[in-house]
Design a protein around this motif. Sequence first.
Motif, short mmCIF file in Angstrom:
data_model
loop_
_atom_site.label_atom_id
_atom_site.label_comp_id
_atom_site.label_asym_id
_atom_site.label_seq_id
_atom_site.Cartn_x
_atom_site.Cartn_y
_atom_site.Cartn_z
N THR A 117 0.82 -1.20 0.00
CA THR A 117 0.00 0.00 0.00
C THR A 117 0.86 1.26 0.00
O THR A 117 0.53 2.24 -0.66
N ALA A 118 1.97 1.24 0.73
CA ALA A 118 2.86 2.40 0.79
C ALA A 118 3.41 2.74 -0.59
O ALA A 118 3.53 3.92 -0.95
N GLU A 119 3.72 1.72 -1.39
CA GLU A 119 4.20 1.95 -2.75
C GLU A 119 3.12 2.59 -3.61
O GLU A 119 3.39 3.46 -4.43
N SER B 12 -3.15 -4.77 -13.90
CA SER B 12 -3.54 -5.82 -12.97
C SER B 12 -4.80 -6.54 -13.44
O SER B 12 -4.90 -7.77 -13.33
N ARG B 13 -5.74 -5.79 -13.96
CA ARG B 13 -6.98 -6.42 -14.46
C ARG B 13 -6.68 -7.31 -15.67
O ARG B 13 -7.28 -8.38 -15.82
N GLU B 14 -5.76 -6.86 -16.52
CA GLU B 14 -5.38 -7.67 -17.67
C GLU B 14 -4.68 -8.96 -17.22
O GLU B 14 -4.94 -10.04 -17.75
N GLU B 15 -3.81 -8.83 -16.22
CA GLU B 15 -3.13 -10.01 -15.68
C GLU B 15 -4.13 -10.99 -15.07
O GLU B 15 -4.03 -12.19 -15.28
N LEU B 16 -5.12 -10.46 -14.35
CA LEU B 16 -6.14 -11.31 -13.75
C LEU B 16 -6.93 -12.05 -14.83
O LEU B 16 -7.22 -13.24 -14.69
N PHE B 17 -7.25 -11.36 -15.91
CA PHE B 17 -7.97 -12.00 -17.02
C PHE B 17 -7.16 -13.16 -17.58
O PHE B 17 -7.68 -14.26 -17.79
N LYS B 18 -5.87 -12.92 -17.80
CA LYS B 18 -5.01 -13.97 -18.35
C LYS B 18 -4.87 -15.14 -17.38
O LYS B 18 -4.88 -16.31 -17.81
N LEU B 19 -4.76 -14.83 -16.09
CA LEU B 19 -4.65 -15.90 -15.10
C LEU B 19 -5.92 -16.74 -15.04
O LEU B 19 -5.86 -17.97 -14.93
N ARG B 20 -7.05 -16.08 -15.12
CA ARG B 20 -8.32 -16.82 -15.10
C ARG B 20 -8.43 -17.74 -16.32
O ARG B 20 -8.92 -18.87 -16.22
N ALA C 280 -7.78 -4.59 -5.38
CA ALA C 280 -8.54 -3.96 -4.29
C ALA C 280 -7.72 -2.87 -3.63
O ALA C 280 -8.24 -1.79 -3.32
N ARG C 281 -6.41 -3.11 -3.44
CA ARG C 281 -5.55 -2.09 -2.84
C ARG C 281 -5.46 -0.85 -3.74
O ARG C 281 -5.53 0.28 -3.26
N ILE C 282 -5.31 -1.08 -5.03
CA ILE C 282 -5.21 0.03 -5.97
C ILE C 282 -6.49 0.86 -5.94
O ILE C 282 -6.46 2.09 -5.89
N LEU C 283 -7.63 0.19 -5.96
CA LEU C 283 -8.91 0.90 -5.94
C LEU C 283 -9.08 1.69 -4.64
O LEU C 283 -9.60 2.81 -4.65
N THR C 284 -8.64 1.12 -3.53
CA THR C 284 -8.74 1.80 -2.24
C THR C 284 -7.91 3.07 -2.23
O THR C 284 -8.37 4.14 -1.83
N VAL C 285 -6.68 2.97 -2.69
CA VAL C 285 -5.79 4.14 -2.72
C VAL C 285 -6.33 5.19 -3.69
O VAL C 285 -6.31 6.39 -3.41
N GLN C 286 -6.86 4.73 -4.83
CA GLN C 286 -7.44 5.66 -5.80
C GLN C 286 -8.61 6.44 -5.19
O GLN C 286 -8.72 7.65 -5.36
#
Length: 64
Positions: free
Chosen positions: A3-5, A21-29, A51-57
């Motif tokens: 989160t600090a990063e 990250s969303r693209e990576e998740l799609f590929k992983l799925r 989730a962390r990115i969305l929270t910080v955003q």
Amino acid sequence: MKTAELQELDVAALGQKLGESREELFKLRFQHATAQLEKTHRLRQVRKDIARILTVQNEKKRQA
């Protein structure tokens, strides 16, 4: 990713990171569905990163 990063990044960089990250998740799925994924723990890690990115955003949007 910690989160600090994420808090050091600006809104545009966070948006770019979110897209990656969303693209990576799609590929992983897709790999998981075709039984090609060996490191299944990455699915959970990437979801939490998103989730962390969305929270910080959202925190940055509230501050502005």
